[in-house]
Design a protein around this motif. Sequence first.
Motif, PDB file in Angstrom:
ATOM      1  N   LEU A  87       0.813  -1.017  -0.014  1.00 47.71           N
ATOM      2  CA  LEU A  87       0.021  -0.049   0.060  1.00 47.71           C
ATOM      3  C   LEU A  87       0.849   1.346   0.195  1.00 47.71           C
ATOM      4  CD1 LEU A  87      -2.866  -1.114   2.756  1.00 47.71           C
ATOM      5  CD2 LEU A  87      -2.867  -1.083   0.051  1.00 47.71           C
ATOM      6  N   ALA A 104      -6.233  -7.060   0.541  1.00 43.93           N
ATOM      7  CA  ALA A 104      -4.891  -6.868  -0.201  1.00 43.93           C
ATOM      8  C   ALA A 104      -4.105  -8.088  -0.058  1.00 43.93           C
ATOM      9  CB  ALA A 104      -4.186  -5.603   0.409  1.00 43.93           C
ATOM     10  N   GLY A 262      -3.439   4.710  -2.579  1.00 43.51           N
ATOM     11  CA  GLY A 262      -3.708   3.618  -1.579  1.00 43.51           C
ATOM     12  C   GLY A 262      -5.174   3.258  -1.350  1.00 43.51           C
TER      13      GLY A 262
END
Length: 314
Positions: A87, A104, A262
Amino acid sequence: MDQVTKDLSEKLGECFSESTSSVFSMLTGREFTVTPGTGDVYEHADLATNLPSDSIFVKSTYTKGVSGTIVFSMPLRESTVLVDLMLGGDGAPSDSLAGDSKDALSETFNQVMGSANQTLSDQAGETLSISGLEILEMETFDAPSIEKALGPGPFLTIPLSTSQDTLQTNIHVVAASLLFEQLKRKLGLEAEEPLQMPQIASPFGGGGGGPQPFQQIAPIATYESNIDTKNLDLLLDIELPVVVRMGHTEMPLGELLKLTPGSILELNRPADAPVDLLVNGKQIAKGEVVVVDGNFAFRITEIESTAQRLQSLS
């Protein structure tokens, strides 16, 4: 561990170390080194003893080509470091995985599996694919809890030594016995069992010793496209836009202006759903996004016939 299982361990170790290194490096923009170690066959109690007690599991199930589960095991702290690097952070650790961080991490290992499956599919000569991934966090790291999470053993377990400036850890690839026994045959390490053909009684009967005539089988019907391809060669050099569509979403302009590096946009498509391939705005195939030599690629799993493709583009 027998020699065939050792050979399989080496093959899988090489395959998953390459895919892990490639995906981690691409997603973080940092160079990762991943080296496979010596695999071993573990029972649930062995996993509880040999894996870190804060390990999390990223579990997926094969749905095509072979069947069975495969799991990535990684210490919780190091997994949060990896997510922070992805990120855009400096690799700050966290005490837990939640929300976007869990998504993620799941997508990271989905890419690793996609890249590895491309290699394994090439070696097997057929497509191997998985369902969506599931992240399992263990409240109690013992044999009964691991059995409940992963199912029956034993497990071929391969360590991947993973290092980068801010991250050094071992990731373990854990393949259930149902899966690794099939992979031995699919990858040509163990001979396939011969297919036993049932004996078919002759429709003409008789128990004589001479050869019996076979029943005539009707020829398979063939079909021809009604597309006129007489002048198709004249069109084959025309360039068409090709788009891989993972999904879409709608959001207010105010939310759009708040996006920052992000930010994560949730699309209208489950993580395990196939991705669409559009040519000239028309859908002609479905498949999945994989990583090949550090680049994103699209592997086709379903495609229209030649006639249908020509009709859709006309």
